[in-house]
Design a protein around this motif. Structure first.
Motif, PDB file in Angstrom:
ATOM      1  N   ASP A 134      -4.552   5.304   5.713  1.00  0.00           N
ATOM      2  CA  ASP A 134      -4.145   4.040   5.096  1.00  0.00           C
ATOM      3  C   ASP A 134      -4.693   2.855   5.883  1.00  0.00           C
ATOM      4  OD1 ASP A 134      -2.504   4.798   2.871  1.00  0.00           O
ATOM      5  OD2 ASP A 134      -1.070   5.561   4.328  1.00  0.00           O
ATOM      6  N   ASN A 186       0.824  -1.205   0.000  1.00  0.00           N
ATOM      7  CA  ASN A 186       0.000   0.000   0.000  1.00  0.00           C
ATOM      8  C   ASN A 186       0.863   1.263   0.000  1.00  0.00           C
ATOM      9  OD1 ASN A 186      -2.571   1.644   0.681  1.00  0.00           O
ATOM     10  ND2 ASN A 186      -1.161   2.142   2.351  1.00  0.00           N
ATOM     11  N   HIS A 231      -2.671   5.757  -5.208  1.00  0.00           N
ATOM     12  CA  HIS A 231      -3.719   5.888  -4.193  1.00  0.00           C
ATOM     13  C   HIS A 231      -3.772   7.268  -3.542  1.00  0.00           C
ATOM     14  CE1 HIS A 231      -0.686   5.368  -1.014  1.00  0.00           C
ATOM     15  NE2 HIS A 231      -1.605   5.589  -0.111  1.00  0.00           N
ATOM     16  N   HIS A 285      -5.708   9.908   0.303  1.00  0.00           N
ATOM     17  CA  HIS A 285      -5.230  11.085   1.043  1.00  0.00           C
ATOM     18  C   HIS A 285      -5.726  12.351   0.348  1.00  0.00           C
ATOM     19  CE1 HIS A 285      -2.818   8.160   3.103  1.00  0.00           C
ATOM     20  NE2 HIS A 285      -2.222   7.821   1.987  1.00  0.00           N
TER      21      HIS A 285
HETATM   22 FE   LIG Z   1      -1.105   6.012   1.870  1.00  0.00          FE
END
Ligand SMILES: [Fe+2]
Lengths: 279, 75
Positions: free
Chosen positions: A230, A102, A108, A113
């Motif tokens: 996360d 991740n 991502h 975020h």
């Molecule tokens: Fe992250």
């Protein structure tokens, strides 16, 4: 003899957080105890047997096997003027390999975020380069560029940030990020993961930053905020283990780093926390 | 756009049906060329981003196969 996951070093405590009372924890499914000896030096034992110990980047590192060398280096972290940020640990109910994967997932940022490390519509990942550095047996990604509304606490407004990612061990990753107050230097943001079991881990983020403005508390909170975003993703990923084949996924060019990491795990048989049946 | 993929590695196991299935999932057309246990050729037809996706998927490949390298050439 080939190197197994047992032979790598793993973080098991913050050196500054150790007390005389022992910390009982797990490493690769085995019970270990981290304590201080009479002279105040950290000692790690498994079923009474003393394990090798090194203190580096503010953390106590140990191994269950026979390490090929010392804990890896981060030469940039030794530069004078950096603030060394010990974030502490966060327990996560996910595979230790998933936690690293991740961290390596460049695409991502805008989705997880949002408005901190990325934002829609700036979701495109430009082409970057990935290589396995054979001399050190590390995975590297370079020339990663991303638009970020606020890339660090010291950043004012949006900037295009350049990154490098490095995987120096099966559950460790180092992110190098251009540093707004010091052009030409890289901020160092690490994710050291202690594999507890195949589906649980303790994550020890650590940073070495050029930032003369923020307080230590602010820098720790910024990193904790990002990691808690996360964690909620990580704990909901299915399957819990990291698949080493694409299964139903359709990886794209933006996922090249994740692919390289998973290929590297597969080639070395670093499979504690990996799914070994077809996904 | 059509490209030739020259795939090398340890290619025994479930690679052929897997490539077929993955190509279908992505939406590219695949013709199988000559092959052995250590190398095979594919002709892949589709838009550039999907050819990239095909390369990424095949690089990871099915769990019982090791893909060492994929070389891509225009046809
Ligand atoms: Fe992250």
């Amino acid at each position: 003899m080939s190197v197994t996951m047992q032979d790598h070093w793993y973080p098991v405590a913050l050196a500054s957080g150790l007390r005389r009372s022992a910390r009982d924890t797990l490493l690769l499914g085995r019970a270990i105890r981290v304590a201080l000896d009479d002279g105040g030096a950290p000692v790690v034992t498994a079923e009474g047997r003393a394990l090798p110990v090194q203190v580096k980047f503010g953390h106590v590192w140990t191994t269950l096997g026979v390490p090929a060398g010392d804990v890896f280096d981060i030469p940039e972290a030794d530069q004078p003027g950096r603030r060394l940020v010990e974030v502490g640990s966060v327990k996560v109910r996910c595979s230790p390999l998933r936690a690293v994967e991740n961290f390596l997932d460049i695409a991502h940022f805008p989705f997880v975020h949002t408005d901190v490390l990325g934002s829609e519509p700036h979701t495109e990942v430009e082409r970057y380069e990935v290589e396995i550095r054979d001399d050190v047996d590390e995975v590297w990604a370079t020339k990663v560029k991303f638009f970020q509304p606020q890339a660090a606490r010291s950043a004012q407004g949006g900037i295009t940030t350049e990154y490098m990612y490095r995987v120096p061990g099966p559950t460790c990753s180092v992110l190098y990020k251009t540093c707004p107050p010091r052009p030409g230097e890289w901020d160092v943001i690490t994710l050291f993961v202690q594999p507890l079991t195949e589906t649980t881990c303790e994550v020890w983020p650590w940073m070495a930053l050029f930032d003369d403005d923020s307080t230590m508390t602010e820098m720790i909170h910024f990193q904790q905020l990002i990691f808690l975003q996360d964690r909620s993703i990580l704990e909901n990923q299915l399957p819990a283990l990291l698949p080493l084949d694409p299964g139903r996924e359709i990886p794209t060019r933006a996922d090249m780093l994740s692919i390289a990491y998973r290929r590297w795990l597969k080639r070395h048989g670093y499979t504690f926390g990996a799914q070994l049946v077809a996904a | 756009m059509t490209e030739r993929f020259i795939i090398s590695g340890r290619l025994d196991g479930s690679l052929l049906p897997w490539i077929d299935g993955h190509a279908r999932r992505i939406g590219v057309a695949v013709d199988f060329g000559p092959r052995s246990d250590s190398a095979m050729e594919l002709r892949v037809d589709g838009p550039p981003a999907l050819l990239d996706a095909m390369e990424m998927g095949c690089l990871l490949g099915p769990i019982d196969v090791w893909i060492e390298d994929i070389r891509r050439e225009p046809v």
